[in-house]
Design an enzyme around this catalytic site. Structure first.
Site, PDB file in Angstrom:
ATOM      1  N   PHE A 146      66.359  34.432 -31.257  1.00 23.07           N
ATOM      2  CA  PHE A 146      65.367  35.571 -30.670  1.00 23.07           C
ATOM      3  C   PHE A 146      66.175  37.120 -30.636  1.00 23.07           C
ATOM      4  O   PHE A 146      67.155  36.976 -30.097  1.00 23.07           O
ATOM      5  CB  PHE A 146      64.979  35.248 -29.351  1.00 23.07           C
ATOM      6  N   ASP A 233      74.321  39.904 -31.786  1.00 26.20           N
ATOM      7  CA  ASP A 233      73.341  40.661 -30.836  1.00 26.20           C
ATOM      8  C   ASP A 233      73.732  40.235 -29.550  1.00 26.20           C
ATOM      9  O   ASP A 233      73.810  38.726 -29.104  1.00 26.20           O
ATOM     10  CB  ASP A 233      71.949  39.869 -31.248  1.00 26.20           C
ATOM     11  N   LYS A 274      69.446  45.827 -22.730  1.00 22.17           N
ATOM     12  CA  LYS A 274      69.283  45.229 -21.389  1.00 22.17           C
ATOM     13  C   LYS A 274      70.320  45.818 -20.303  1.00 22.17           C
ATOM     14  O   LYS A 274      70.015  47.074 -19.892  1.00 22.17           O
ATOM     15  CB  LYS A 274      69.295  43.879 -21.552  1.00 22.17           C
TER      16      LYS A 274
HETATM   17  C1  LIG Z   1      65.811  40.808 -25.158  1.00 17.72           C
HETATM   18  C2  LIG Z   1      66.448  40.562 -26.304  1.00 17.72           C
HETATM   19  C3  LIG Z   1      66.171  41.239 -27.407  1.00 17.72           C
HETATM   20  C4  LIG Z   1      65.024  42.107 -27.464  1.00 17.72           C
HETATM   21  O1  LIG Z   1      65.087  43.414 -26.560  1.00 17.72           O
HETATM   22  P1  LIG Z   1      63.900  44.284 -26.028  1.00 17.72           P
HETATM   23  O2  LIG Z   1      64.670  45.326 -25.451  1.00 17.72           O
HETATM   24  O3  LIG Z   1      62.891  43.342 -25.399  1.00 17.72           O
HETATM   25  O4  LIG Z   1      63.428  44.781 -27.161  1.00 17.72           O
HETATM   26  C5  LIG Z   1      66.914  41.091 -28.704  1.00 17.72           C
HETATM   27  N1  LIG Z   1      67.700  40.196 -28.737  1.00 17.72           N
HETATM   28  C6  LIG Z   1      68.260  39.401 -27.642  1.00 17.72           C
HETATM   29  C7  LIG Z   1      69.354  38.570 -27.740  1.00 17.72           C
HETATM   30  C8  LIG Z   1      67.459  39.451 -26.499  1.00 17.72           C
HETATM   31  O5  LIG Z   1      67.841  38.927 -25.325  1.00 17.72           O
END
Ligand SMILES: *Cc1c(COP(=O)(O)O)cnc(C)c1O
Length: 426
Positions: A146, A233, A274
Protein backbone atom coordinates in the site's frame (compact mmCIF):
# COMPACT_ATOMS: atom_id res chain seq x y z
CA UNK A 1 -18.49 30.90 10.41
CA UNK A 2 -21.76 29.28 9.30
CA UNK A 3 -20.96 25.71 10.27
CA UNK A 4 -24.17 23.80 10.92
CA UNK A 5 -24.29 22.52 14.50
CA UNK A 6 -24.09 18.74 14.88
CA UNK A 7 -25.94 17.50 17.95
CA UNK A 8 -26.05 13.74 17.32
CA UNK A 9 -23.93 11.08 15.65
CA UNK A 10 -26.87 10.03 13.54
CA UNK A 11 -27.26 13.56 12.14
CA UNK A 12 -23.57 13.77 11.14
CA UNK A 13 -23.55 10.32 9.54
CA UNK A 14 -26.68 11.10 7.50
CA UNK A 15 -25.20 14.41 6.34
CA UNK A 16 -22.01 12.75 5.10
CA UNK A 17 -24.01 9.98 3.48
CA UNK A 18 -26.02 12.50 1.49
CA UNK A 19 -23.41 15.13 0.61
CA UNK A 20 -20.10 13.29 0.61
CA UNK A 21 -18.69 10.80 -1.89
CA UNK A 22 -18.89 7.27 -0.52
CA UNK A 23 -15.18 6.53 -0.79
CA UNK A 24 -14.85 5.33 2.84
CA UNK A 25 -16.71 2.94 5.11
CA UNK A 26 -16.10 4.41 8.58
CA UNK A 27 -16.97 2.84 11.90
CA UNK A 28 -20.20 4.57 12.99
CA UNK A 29 -18.68 6.92 15.56
CA UNK A 30 -18.63 10.71 15.20
CA UNK A 31 -15.75 12.38 17.01
CA UNK A 32 -15.63 15.96 18.14
CA UNK A 33 -12.60 16.26 20.40
CA UNK A 34 -9.19 14.68 20.90
CA UNK A 35 -6.53 15.00 23.56
CA UNK A 36 -3.49 12.76 23.94
CA UNK A 37 -4.56 9.10 23.68
CA UNK A 38 -8.29 9.91 23.93
CA UNK A 39 -11.09 11.07 21.63
CA UNK A 40 -14.71 11.98 22.45
CA UNK A 41 -17.83 11.53 20.32
CA UNK A 42 -20.60 14.11 19.90
CA UNK A 43 -22.64 12.40 22.64
CA UNK A 44 -19.71 12.92 25.01
CA UNK A 45 -18.53 9.31 25.22
CA UNK A 46 -14.76 8.96 25.71
CA UNK A 47 -12.61 6.43 23.82
CA UNK A 48 -9.03 5.24 23.59
CA UNK A 49 -7.86 5.83 20.03
CA UNK A 50 -6.23 2.61 18.83
CA UNK A 51 -5.78 3.67 15.21
CA UNK A 52 -4.09 7.08 15.60
CA UNK A 53 -5.31 8.08 12.12
CA UNK A 54 -3.27 5.27 10.58
CA UNK A 55 -0.22 6.25 12.68
CA UNK A 56 -0.36 9.97 11.91
CA UNK A 57 -1.16 10.91 15.51
CA UNK A 58 1.93 9.25 17.07
CA UNK A 59 2.49 12.34 19.26
CA UNK A 60 -1.11 12.18 20.59
CA UNK A 61 -4.13 14.28 19.66
CA UNK A 62 -3.68 18.06 19.64
CA UNK A 63 -0.22 18.03 21.18
CA UNK A 64 0.05 21.54 22.70
CA UNK A 65 3.61 22.08 21.49
CA UNK A 66 2.75 21.21 17.88
CA UNK A 67 -0.53 23.13 17.95
CA UNK A 68 1.32 26.10 19.46
CA UNK A 69 3.87 26.10 16.64
CA UNK A 70 1.10 25.74 14.06
CA UNK A 71 -0.96 28.55 15.57
CA UNK A 72 1.97 30.95 15.81
CA UNK A 73 3.08 30.33 12.25
CA UNK A 74 -0.48 30.36 10.82
CA UNK A 75 -1.06 33.83 12.21
CA UNK A 76 2.31 35.12 10.94
CA UNK A 77 2.75 33.74 7.42
CA UNK A 78 0.96 30.71 6.02
CA UNK A 79 1.83 30.42 2.32
CA UNK A 80 4.22 32.05 -0.10
CA UNK A 81 4.39 29.25 -2.68
CA UNK A 82 7.89 28.32 -3.78
CA UNK A 83 7.96 31.28 -6.16
CA UNK A 84 9.52 33.14 -3.23
CA UNK A 85 11.65 32.06 -0.29
CA UNK A 86 10.26 32.08 3.24
CA UNK A 87 12.09 32.22 6.56
CA UNK A 88 10.85 28.84 7.91
CA UNK A 89 11.52 26.37 5.09
CA UNK A 90 15.32 26.61 5.26
CA UNK A 91 15.48 26.00 9.03
CA UNK A 92 13.02 23.08 8.63
CA UNK A 93 15.11 21.55 5.83
CA UNK A 94 18.25 21.90 7.94
CA UNK A 95 16.51 20.37 10.95
CA UNK A 96 14.95 17.36 9.22
CA UNK A 97 18.04 16.48 7.16
CA UNK A 98 20.23 16.56 10.29
CA UNK A 99 17.61 14.56 12.18
CA UNK A 100 17.53 11.72 9.62
CA UNK A 101 21.07 12.25 8.29
CA UNK A 102 20.47 12.86 4.60
CA UNK A 103 21.91 15.67 2.45
CA UNK A 104 18.59 16.95 1.18
CA UNK A 105 14.81 16.90 1.55
CA UNK A 106 12.03 17.52 -0.96
CA UNK A 107 8.91 18.68 0.90
CA UNK A 108 5.41 17.59 -0.19
CA UNK A 109 2.02 17.35 1.54
CA UNK A 110 0.42 13.90 1.41
CA UNK A 111 1.96 10.46 1.53
CA UNK A 112 0.87 9.50 -1.98
CA UNK A 113 2.51 12.65 -3.36
CA UNK A 114 5.74 11.78 -1.60
CA UNK A 115 5.65 8.27 -3.10
CA UNK A 116 5.06 9.80 -6.55
CA UNK A 117 8.00 12.11 -5.90
CA UNK A 118 10.25 9.18 -4.98
CA UNK A 119 9.21 7.33 -8.16
CA UNK A 120 10.03 10.38 -10.31
CA UNK A 121 13.41 10.86 -8.63
CA UNK A 122 14.28 7.16 -9.02
CA UNK A 123 13.35 7.11 -12.71
CA UNK A 124 15.31 10.28 -13.44
CA UNK A 125 18.29 8.88 -11.55
CA UNK A 126 18.09 5.70 -13.63
CA UNK A 127 18.25 7.64 -16.92
CA UNK A 128 20.80 10.25 -15.92
CA UNK A 129 23.12 8.36 -13.58
CA UNK A 130 22.70 4.65 -14.25
CA UNK A 131 22.36 5.00 -18.03
CA UNK A 132 19.03 3.24 -18.50
CA UNK A 133 17.53 3.79 -21.98
CA UNK A 134 14.73 6.34 -22.16
CA UNK A 135 11.25 4.97 -21.27
CA UNK A 136 12.73 1.67 -20.05
CA UNK A 137 13.13 2.23 -16.29
CA UNK A 138 11.48 -0.33 -14.00
CA UNK A 139 10.75 -0.15 -10.30
CA UNK A 140 10.39 -3.34 -8.25
CA UNK A 141 7.49 -3.34 -5.76
CA UNK A 142 5.95 -5.97 -3.48
CA UNK A 143 2.68 -7.86 -3.61
CA UNK A 144 0.03 -6.56 -1.20
CA UNK A 145 1.76 -3.18 -1.02
CA UNK A 146 0.00 0.00 0.00
CA UNK A 147 1.60 3.24 -1.16
CA UNK A 148 -1.40 5.52 -1.69
CA UNK A 149 -4.24 6.25 -4.08
CA UNK A 150 -2.98 8.16 -7.13
CA UNK A 151 -3.33 6.73 -10.63
CA UNK A 152 0.32 5.68 -10.81
CA UNK A 153 0.41 4.23 -7.31
CA UNK A 154 -2.71 2.08 -7.78
CA UNK A 155 -1.19 0.87 -11.06
CA UNK A 156 1.12 -1.35 -9.04
CA UNK A 157 -1.38 -2.36 -6.34
CA UNK A 158 -2.88 -5.84 -6.39
CA UNK A 159 -5.97 -4.81 -4.43
CA UNK A 160 -8.69 -5.24 -7.04
CA UNK A 161 -11.02 -2.87 -5.21
CA UNK A 162 -8.39 -0.11 -5.30
CA UNK A 163 -7.53 -0.73 -8.99
CA UNK A 164 -10.54 -1.91 -10.94
CA UNK A 165 -11.82 0.44 -13.66
CA UNK A 166 -9.20 3.09 -12.96
CA UNK A 167 -6.99 2.07 -15.89
CA UNK A 168 -5.13 2.46 -18.16
CA UNK A 169 -2.35 1.86 -15.66
CA UNK A 170 1.12 3.40 -15.50
CA UNK A 171 3.70 0.88 -16.74
CA UNK A 172 7.20 0.34 -15.39
CA UNK A 173 6.63 -1.74 -12.26
CA UNK A 174 7.65 -5.31 -11.48
CA UNK A 175 5.89 -7.08 -8.62
CA UNK A 176 7.59 -9.66 -6.40
CA UNK A 177 6.41 -11.44 -3.22
CA UNK A 178 7.08 -9.56 0.03
CA UNK A 179 9.73 -10.87 2.41
CA UNK A 180 11.44 -12.81 -0.39
CA UNK A 181 15.09 -11.85 -0.96
CA UNK A 182 15.53 -14.59 -3.58
CA UNK A 183 12.72 -13.14 -5.70
CA UNK A 184 14.27 -9.69 -5.32
CA UNK A 185 17.68 -10.93 -6.44
CA UNK A 186 16.08 -12.71 -9.39
CA UNK A 187 14.24 -9.53 -10.45
CA UNK A 188 17.36 -7.39 -10.07
CA UNK A 189 19.50 -9.88 -12.03
CA UNK A 190 17.07 -10.43 -14.88
CA UNK A 191 16.82 -6.78 -15.88
CA UNK A 192 19.39 -4.02 -16.47
CA UNK A 193 16.76 -1.28 -16.27
CA UNK A 194 15.91 -1.39 -12.58
CA UNK A 195 15.78 2.08 -11.05
CA UNK A 196 14.96 0.89 -7.55
CA UNK A 197 13.09 -1.29 -5.08
CA UNK A 198 10.16 0.43 -3.35
CA UNK A 199 9.18 -1.28 -0.09
CA UNK A 200 7.35 -0.87 3.23
CA UNK A 201 9.56 -2.16 6.09
CA UNK A 202 6.34 -3.57 7.60
CA UNK A 203 3.22 -3.81 5.42
CA UNK A 204 0.68 -1.84 7.47
CA UNK A 205 -2.46 -1.94 5.32
CA UNK A 206 -1.81 -5.57 4.37
CA UNK A 207 -2.44 -6.35 8.06
CA UNK A 208 0.80 -5.37 9.81
CA UNK A 209 2.61 -8.05 7.87
CA UNK A 210 6.01 -8.18 9.56
CA UNK A 211 8.89 -9.64 7.50
CA UNK A 212 11.94 -11.58 8.72
CA UNK A 213 14.25 -9.39 10.80
CA UNK A 214 16.94 -9.44 8.12
CA UNK A 215 14.73 -8.76 5.09
CA UNK A 216 15.54 -5.04 4.99
CA UNK A 217 19.27 -5.71 5.39
CA UNK A 218 19.25 -8.25 2.57
CA UNK A 219 17.15 -6.01 0.32
CA UNK A 220 19.49 -3.10 0.90
CA UNK A 221 22.57 -5.23 0.14
CA UNK A 222 21.00 -6.62 -3.05
CA UNK A 223 20.08 -3.14 -4.28
CA UNK A 224 23.61 -1.97 -3.63
CA UNK A 225 25.07 -4.96 -5.47
CA UNK A 226 22.89 -4.37 -8.54
CA UNK A 227 23.12 -0.56 -8.58
CA UNK A 228 19.45 0.02 -7.84
CA UNK A 229 18.00 2.50 -5.34
CA UNK A 230 16.66 1.12 -2.04
CA UNK A 231 13.48 3.15 -1.46
CA UNK A 232 11.77 2.85 1.94
CA UNK A 233 8.16 3.96 2.34
CA UNK A 234 8.11 4.75 6.07
CA UNK A 235 4.94 6.82 5.94
CA UNK A 236 3.25 4.45 8.40
CA UNK A 237 6.19 2.68 10.05
CA UNK A 238 8.48 5.69 10.54
CA UNK A 239 8.82 8.31 13.27
CA UNK A 240 8.98 6.04 16.34
CA UNK A 241 5.92 3.88 15.58
CA UNK A 242 7.80 0.56 15.56
CA UNK A 243 9.97 1.30 18.59
CA UNK A 244 12.86 2.87 16.68
CA UNK A 245 13.00 6.21 14.92
CA UNK A 246 12.60 4.37 11.60
CA UNK A 247 11.61 0.76 10.97
CA UNK A 248 14.77 0.44 8.83
CA UNK A 249 16.73 1.15 12.05
CA UNK A 250 15.84 -2.48 12.89
CA UNK A 251 16.14 -3.38 16.56
CA UNK A 252 18.46 -0.52 17.47
CA UNK A 253 17.64 0.78 20.96
CA UNK A 254 19.23 4.21 20.75
CA UNK A 255 17.40 7.43 21.58
CA UNK A 256 17.50 8.95 18.14
CA UNK A 257 19.20 8.02 14.95
CA UNK A 258 22.72 6.66 15.14
CA UNK A 259 23.17 4.79 11.83
CA UNK A 260 24.56 1.71 13.57
CA UNK A 261 26.03 -0.50 10.86
CA UNK A 262 24.69 -3.77 12.31
CA UNK A 263 21.07 -2.71 12.40
CA UNK A 264 20.42 0.22 10.09
CA UNK A 265 19.47 -0.48 6.47
CA UNK A 266 19.99 3.03 5.16
CA UNK A 267 17.60 3.82 2.31
CA UNK A 268 18.80 5.71 -0.76
CA UNK A 269 15.40 7.38 -0.71
CA UNK A 270 13.36 7.73 2.49
CA UNK A 271 9.65 8.60 2.28
CA UNK A 272 7.88 10.12 5.30
CA UNK A 273 4.39 11.49 5.94
CA UNK A 274 1.63 10.97 8.49
CA UNK A 275 3.35 11.51 11.90
CA UNK A 276 5.70 14.08 10.38
CA UNK A 277 3.05 16.56 11.50
CA UNK A 278 1.72 14.57 14.45
CA UNK A 279 -1.51 14.43 12.46
CA UNK A 280 -2.05 18.16 12.62
CA UNK A 281 -1.41 19.13 9.01
CA UNK A 282 -0.59 17.36 5.73
CA UNK A 283 3.21 17.19 5.75
CA UNK A 284 5.23 14.66 3.77
CA UNK A 285 8.86 14.51 2.73
CA UNK A 286 11.32 12.67 0.54
CA UNK A 287 14.91 12.51 1.77
CA UNK A 288 18.02 11.51 -0.19
CA UNK A 289 21.69 12.39 -0.60
CA UNK A 290 22.96 14.80 -3.26
CA UNK A 291 23.99 12.01 -5.63
CA UNK A 292 20.32 11.13 -6.00
CA UNK A 293 18.41 14.30 -5.15
CA UNK A 294 20.42 16.54 -7.48
CA UNK A 295 18.79 14.94 -10.52
CA UNK A 296 15.84 17.24 -9.76
CA UNK A 297 16.29 20.76 -11.11
CA UNK A 298 14.00 23.85 -11.18
CA UNK A 299 10.70 23.30 -12.94
CA UNK A 300 10.89 19.51 -12.86
CA UNK A 301 8.80 18.85 -9.75
CA UNK A 302 6.89 20.83 -7.15
CA UNK A 303 3.75 21.61 -5.20
CA UNK A 304 2.06 24.90 -4.32
CA UNK A 305 1.71 23.92 -0.67
CA UNK A 306 4.81 21.70 -0.28
CA UNK A 307 7.23 23.23 2.22
CA UNK A 308 4.87 26.01 3.24
CA UNK A 309 5.71 27.92 6.44
CA UNK A 310 3.00 26.27 8.56
CA UNK A 311 3.99 22.77 7.43
CA UNK A 312 7.64 23.59 8.11
CA UNK A 313 6.98 24.87 11.64
CA UNK A 314 4.71 21.91 12.38
CA UNK A 315 7.29 19.44 11.04
CA UNK A 316 10.02 20.71 13.35
CA UNK A 317 7.74 20.72 16.41
CA UNK A 318 6.44 17.21 15.65
CA UNK A 319 9.95 15.79 15.35
CA UNK A 320 11.11 17.59 18.51
CA UNK A 321 8.27 15.99 20.48
CA UNK A 322 9.31 12.51 19.28
CA UNK A 323 12.82 13.03 20.64
CA UNK A 324 12.07 15.00 23.80
CA UNK A 325 9.30 12.63 24.94
CA UNK A 326 11.29 9.47 24.06
CA UNK A 327 8.44 8.09 21.97
CA UNK A 328 10.53 5.41 20.25
CA UNK A 329 11.56 3.96 23.64
CA UNK A 330 8.00 4.09 24.89
CA UNK A 331 6.65 2.38 21.77
CA UNK A 332 9.26 -0.35 22.13
CA UNK A 333 8.48 -0.97 25.81
CA UNK A 334 4.68 -0.80 25.55
CA UNK A 335 4.64 -2.78 22.32
CA UNK A 336 6.42 -5.68 23.97
CA UNK A 337 4.06 -5.54 26.93
CA UNK A 338 1.05 -5.47 24.57
CA UNK A 339 2.17 -8.54 22.60
CA UNK A 340 3.16 -10.41 25.79
CA UNK A 341 -0.27 -9.81 27.33
CA UNK A 342 -2.13 -10.78 24.15
CA UNK A 343 0.01 -13.86 23.67
CA UNK A 344 -0.96 -15.01 27.17
CA UNK A 345 -4.60 -14.67 26.17
CA UNK A 346 -4.11 -16.38 22.80
CA UNK A 347 -2.72 -19.54 24.46
CA UNK A 348 -6.26 -20.39 25.55
CA UNK A 349 -8.18 -18.76 22.71
CA UNK A 350 -10.02 -20.47 19.86
CA UNK A 351 -10.80 -17.09 18.32
CA UNK A 352 -7.48 -15.29 18.00
CA UNK A 353 -4.77 -17.02 16.00
CA UNK A 354 -1.88 -14.65 16.58
CA UNK A 355 -0.66 -11.18 17.40
CA UNK A 356 2.17 -9.70 15.34
CA UNK A 357 3.97 -6.41 14.91
CA UNK A 358 6.81 -4.28 16.22
CA UNK A 359 6.69 -1.44 18.71
CA UNK A 360 3.15 -0.09 18.83
CA UNK A 361 2.23 -1.19 15.30
CA UNK A 362 0.46 -4.49 15.92
CA UNK A 363 -2.40 -6.60 14.64
CA UNK A 364 -4.35 -9.65 15.69
CA UNK A 365 -5.51 -12.28 13.22
CA UNK A 366 -8.76 -14.05 14.07
CA UNK A 367 -9.85 -17.53 13.06
CA UNK A 368 -12.05 -16.61 10.14
CA UNK A 369 -11.85 -15.80 6.43
CA UNK A 370 -10.61 -12.50 4.95
CA UNK A 371 -14.15 -11.89 3.70
CA UNK A 372 -15.85 -12.49 7.04
CA UNK A 373 -17.30 -9.70 9.18
CA UNK A 374 -15.75 -10.96 12.42
CA UNK A 375 -13.09 -8.25 12.68
CA UNK A 376 -15.69 -5.56 11.99
CA UNK A 377 -18.04 -7.03 14.61
CA UNK A 378 -15.22 -7.10 17.17
CA UNK A 379 -14.38 -3.46 16.39
CA UNK A 380 -18.03 -2.51 16.92
CA UNK A 381 -17.96 -4.24 20.31
CA UNK A 382 -14.63 -2.56 21.17
CA UNK A 383 -16.27 0.78 20.38
CA UNK A 384 -19.09 0.00 22.81
CA UNK A 385 -16.40 -0.76 25.40
CA UNK A 386 -14.60 2.53 24.81
CA UNK A 387 -11.79 1.66 22.40
CA UNK A 388 -11.59 2.52 18.68
CA UNK A 389 -9.79 0.25 16.21
CA UNK A 390 -10.38 -0.64 12.58
CA UNK A 391 -10.09 -3.93 10.62
CA UNK A 392 -7.56 -4.07 7.77
CA UNK A 393 -9.24 -7.25 6.46
CA UNK A 394 -12.29 -9.29 7.48
CA UNK A 395 -10.12 -11.22 9.93
CA UNK A 396 -7.38 -8.74 10.92
CA UNK A 397 -7.52 -5.81 13.36
CA UNK A 398 -4.70 -3.28 13.61
CA UNK A 399 -3.85 -1.88 17.06
CA UNK A 400 -1.83 1.34 16.90
CA UNK A 401 -2.44 3.77 19.79
CA UNK A 402 -0.71 7.15 20.09
CA UNK A 403 2.86 6.68 21.35
CA UNK A 404 2.31 9.08 24.28
CA UNK A 405 0.35 6.35 26.09
CA UNK A 406 1.56 5.27 29.54
CA UNK A 407 1.79 1.75 30.95
CA UNK A 408 -1.30 2.06 33.11
CA UNK A 409 -3.39 3.20 30.14
CA UNK A 410 -2.02 0.40 27.99
CA UNK A 411 -2.95 -2.21 30.61
CA UNK A 412 -6.41 -0.67 30.81
CA UNK A 413 -6.71 -1.07 27.02
CA UNK A 414 -5.45 -4.67 27.14
CA UNK A 415 -8.24 -5.42 29.65
CA UNK A 416 -10.85 -3.85 27.33
CA UNK A 417 -9.57 -5.80 24.32
CA UNK A 418 -9.43 -9.15 26.13
CA UNK A 419 -12.80 -8.65 27.78
CA UNK A 420 -14.30 -7.89 24.35
CA UNK A 421 -12.58 -10.80 22.58
CA UNK A 422 -13.89 -13.21 25.25
CA UNK A 423 -17.47 -12.43 24.24
CA UNK A 424 -16.66 -13.70 20.72
CA UNK A 425 -15.14 -17.03 21.82
CA UNK A 426 -17.23 -20.01 20.74
C1 LIG B 1 -0.90 6.17 4.40
C2 LIG B 1 0.17 5.62 3.54
C3 LIG B 1 0.45 6.18 2.29
C4 LIG B 1 -0.40 7.28 1.68
O1 LIG B 1 -0.42 8.44 2.44
P1 LIG B 1 -1.59 9.53 2.17
O2 LIG B 1 -1.20 10.69 3.03
O3 LIG B 1 -2.87 8.89 2.60
O4 LIG B 1 -1.58 9.84 0.72
C5 LIG B 1 1.51 5.65 1.57
N1 LIG B 1 2.26 4.64 2.06
C6 LIG B 1 2.02 4.08 3.26
C7 LIG B 1 2.89 2.99 3.74
C8 LIG B 1 0.95 4.53 4.03
O5 LIG B 1 0.69 3.95 5.21
Amino acid sequence: MHLEKITSSEQAIKMEEKHGAHNYHPLPVVLKKGEGVHVWDVEGKKYYDFLSAYSAVNQGHCHPRIIGAMHDQASTLSLTSRAFYNDVLGPYEKYITEYFKFDKVLPMNTGAEAVETAIKIARKWAYERKGVKEQEAQIIVCENNFHGRTTTVISFSNDENARKNFGPYTPGFIKIPYNDPEALEEALKSNDNIAGFLVEPIQGEAGVFTPEDDFMKKAKALCEKHNALFIADEIQTGIARTGALLAVCGNCTCEGHCERQETYSRPDILILGKALSGGNYPVSAVLADDAVMNVIQPGQHGSTFGGNPVASAVGVAALEVVKDEHLAQNARKLGKLFRDELNKYIENSDLVKLVRGRGLLNAIVVNDSEESSTAWDICMALKENGLLAKPTHGNIIRFAPPLVMNEEELMDCVQIIIKTLKTFEK
